[in-house]
Design an enzyme around this catalytic site. Structure first.
Site, PDB file in Angstrom:
ATOM      1  N   ARG A 145      16.207  25.481 -23.942  1.00  0.00           N
ATOM      2  CA  ARG A 145      16.894  26.657 -24.484  1.00  0.00           C
ATOM      3  C   ARG A 145      17.541  27.381 -23.301  1.00  0.00           C
ATOM      4  NH1 ARG A 145      14.823  29.665 -21.262  1.00  0.00           N
ATOM      5  NH2 ARG A 145      15.764  31.392 -22.380  1.00  0.00           N
ATOM      6  N   GLY A 146      18.313  28.423 -23.649  1.00  0.00           N
ATOM      7  CA  GLY A 146      19.084  29.106 -22.609  1.00  0.00           C
ATOM      8  C   GLY A 146      20.495  28.519 -22.635  1.00  0.00           C
ATOM      9  N   ALA A 147      21.502  29.398 -22.642  1.00  0.00           N
ATOM     10  CA  ALA A 147      22.880  28.957 -22.887  1.00  0.00           C
ATOM     11  C   ALA A 147      23.360  27.846 -21.938  1.00  0.00           C
ATOM     12  CB  ALA A 147      23.813  30.167 -22.858  1.00  0.00           C
ATOM     13  N   ARG A 184      22.719  24.568 -32.609  1.00  0.00           N
ATOM     14  CA  ARG A 184      22.544  26.028 -32.507  1.00  0.00           C
ATOM     15  C   ARG A 184      23.933  26.673 -32.437  1.00  0.00           C
ATOM     16  NH1 ARG A 184      18.157  28.342 -28.421  1.00  0.00           N
ATOM     17  NH2 ARG A 184      18.167  30.036 -29.935  1.00  0.00           N
ATOM     18  N   GLN A 204      10.047  34.427 -24.767  1.00  0.00           N
ATOM     19  CA  GLN A 204      10.642  33.821 -23.566  1.00  0.00           C
ATOM     20  C   GLN A 204      10.292  34.632 -22.309  1.00  0.00           C
ATOM     21  OE1 GLN A 204      12.236  34.302 -26.445  1.00  0.00           O
ATOM     22  NE2 GLN A 204      13.747  32.721 -26.858  1.00  0.00           N
ATOM     23  N   ASP A 264      24.668  34.816 -24.051  1.00  0.00           N
ATOM     24  CA  ASP A 264      24.907  33.575 -24.798  1.00  0.00           C
ATOM     25  C   ASP A 264      26.371  33.396 -25.161  1.00  0.00           C
ATOM     26  OD1 ASP A 264      21.896  34.259 -25.301  1.00  0.00           O
ATOM     27  OD2 ASP A 264      22.198  32.114 -25.611  1.00  0.00           O
ATOM     28  N   ASN A 294      23.346  38.356 -26.642  1.00  0.00           N
ATOM     29  CA  ASN A 294      22.199  37.846 -25.883  1.00  0.00           C
ATOM     30  C   ASN A 294      20.970  37.972 -26.783  1.00  0.00           C
ATOM     31  OD1 ASN A 294      21.066  36.764 -23.413  1.00  0.00           O
ATOM     32  ND2 ASN A 294      20.057  38.743 -23.132  1.00  0.00           N
ATOM     33  N   LYS A 295      19.842  37.549 -26.267  1.00  0.00           N
ATOM     34  CA  LYS A 295      18.606  37.529 -27.050  1.00  0.00           C
ATOM     35  C   LYS A 295      18.363  38.838 -27.804  1.00  0.00           C
ATOM     36  CE  LYS A 295      16.497  34.856 -27.616  1.00  0.00           C
ATOM     37  NZ  LYS A 295      16.714  34.078 -28.867  1.00  0.00           N
TER      38      LYS A 295
HETATM   39  O1  MRU Z   1      17.048  31.533 -27.851  1.00  0.00           O
HETATM   40  P1  MRU Z   1      17.190  31.271 -26.376  1.00  0.00           P
HETATM   41  O2  MRU Z   1      15.888  31.258 -25.651  1.00  0.00           O
HETATM   42  O3  MRU Z   1      18.029  30.053 -26.107  1.00  0.00           O
HETATM   43  O4  MRU Z   1      18.004  32.535 -25.856  1.00  0.00           O
HETATM   44  C1  MRU Z   1      18.316  32.599 -24.502  1.00  0.00           C
HETATM   45  C2  MRU Z   1      18.941  33.855 -24.097  1.00  0.00           C
HETATM   46  O5  MRU Z   1      19.238  34.716 -24.893  1.00  0.00           O
HETATM   47  C3  MRU Z   1      19.300  33.968 -22.638  1.00  0.00           C
HETATM   48  O6  MRU Z   1      19.204  35.293 -22.226  1.00  0.00           O
HETATM   49  C4  MRU Z   1      20.729  33.489 -22.428  1.00  0.00           C
HETATM   50  O7  MRU Z   1      20.886  32.209 -22.983  1.00  0.00           O
HETATM   51  C5  MRU Z   1      21.107  33.442 -21.004  1.00  0.00           C
HETATM   52  S1  MRU Z   1      20.386  32.076 -20.168  1.00  0.00           S
HETATM   53  C6  MRU Z   1      20.958  32.021 -18.584  1.00  0.00           C
END
Ligand code: MRU
Length: 355
Positions: A45-47, A88, A193, A234, A244-245
């Site tokens: 996970r993470g963009a 996603r 996270q 994201d 973002n999250k």
């Molecule tokens: O649902 P996730 O864990 O994929 O969400 C991740 C985030 O929101 C991060 O803050 C974002 O992707 C930046 S990662 C460098």
């Protein structure tokens, strides 16, 4: 620092982030279907990390092709990218990585099939290597914004686990490590996270970190325990609105009220300049069971409904600056986003290279 993704013996290996911090284990992906599931169920996970994973997923779709025409490979690349794009919806980087693989296939459609296969694998490797360099550049660009003795709040995980290495928001923290007194880590319900991943990374890197529940941030701000906020992203629309999250928006509102700088750290691949504003960013809705349970155990009554939007959008007006590999976009607006993104890369030679 942790190697979040790697390509070994023809397979993509991903740190299984669902198991952290209890267990450290790599999961191997050999097919686009396995890659799709790993993105969907948040093994990875993470963009930026899912962008790189998607690129390798496209390669895995054609890896086994032998004795076929180049046209067959190009068509399969397009089909696989379309399929992986359904895993996603919010992070722009996923689509960016897939589009780059499709473009590479089309641009090299005149070459023999075996050549094209090699080029596609090299493109995925290049995306991974570039991300490492980009994160270092973001870290360096952002480190100048961190005052001596700073206490920094972060939300979710935008660290090495969310990228190929080093991270974006955590990249800023790692680069300014010597000037930071403390990092406050939002636990980040419902997937945790912050508590599971950011806490793990920061403790491993020997950084003084304190875990807080998401609803404690405003109190900490009021008690002057936070000097600045830095988070990842994201998807960022053309005017600087940032998805973002979930929970990021409330942190930004609270930071504005308390006069605390709020920074977003993200690579240029997170920007979606086709979207005029953040209202157009698709927000992923995840399984309500993520909210209704903790560690696999129900924490409420079965009959209750639960909402689970995985992201929210912070309006550009609440953002002090967006830290990119190309420089910092202060007081983001449509014109300022354009100016910085048009500047081109200021990171090392490796960024932007093609294999
Ligand atoms: O649902 P996730 O864990 O994929 O969400 C991740 C985030 O929101 C991060 O803050 C974002 O992707 C930046 S990662 C460098």
């Amino acid at each position: 620092m942790v190697e979040t993704l790697r390509f070994r013996n023809g397979k993509l290996e991903l740190v299984d982030q669902r198991l952290l911090p209890g267990k450290f284990k790599y999961v191997k992906c050999d097919t686009p279907r396995e890659v799709w599931s790993a993105i969907k169920d948040m093994t990875v996970r993470g963009a930026p990390a899912i962008g790189i994973t998607g690129a390798y997923g496209v390669y895995l779709g054609i890896k086994g092709f032998k004795g076929v025409t180049t046209r067959t490979i190009v068509q399969k690349v397009i089909k696989t990218a379309e399929y992986l794009a359904t895993s996603r919806p919010t992070a722009r980087n996923l689509f960016w990585g897939l589009e780059r693989m499709v473009k590479t296939a089309k641009d090299n459609g005149g070459l023999p099939a075996c050549e094209l296969k090699k080029i596609l694998l090299n493109e995925a490797h290049a995306i991974l290597e570039e991300d490492k360099a980009i994160c270092r550049a973001i870290g360096e660009n952002g480190s100048f914004l961190v005052p001596k003795g700073a206490r920094v709040l972060t939300h979710c995980n935008a660290g090495a686990l969310a990228t190929a290495d080093y991270g974006t928001a955590l990249g800023v923290i790692y680069s300014a490590k010597d000037r930071i007194r403390e990092v406050l880590v939002d636990e980040t319900r419902p997937v945790l996270q912050g508590a599971r991943l950011t806490a793990w990374e920061l403790v491993n890197e020997g950084i003084n970190a304190t875990l807080i529940c998401d609803n404690m941030a405003a109190y900490m701000m009021s008690k002057k325990r936070i000097d600045l906020v830095v988070v990842g992203a994201d998807r960022i629309s053309a005017n600087g609105d940032t998805a973002n999250k979930i929970g990021t928006y409330s942190v930004a509102v609270n930071a504005k009220y308390h006069g605390i700088p709020f920074y977003v750290a993200a690579p240029s691949s997170t920007f979606d300049l086709t979207l005029r504003s953040g209202a157009l960013i698709p927000i992923e809705e995840r399984d309500p069971m993520e909210v209704k349970s903790l560690g696999g155990k129900l924490i409420t009554v079965k009959g209750i409904h639960a909402a689970n939007p995985a992201f929210d959008v912070t309006p550009a007006g609440l953002i002090t600056g967006i830290i990119t590999e190309m420089g910092v976009i202060l007081k983001p607006s449509r014109s300022r986003v354009k100016i910085v993104l048009n500047r081109g890369s200021r990171s090392s030679q490796r960024y932007g290279t093609r294999a």
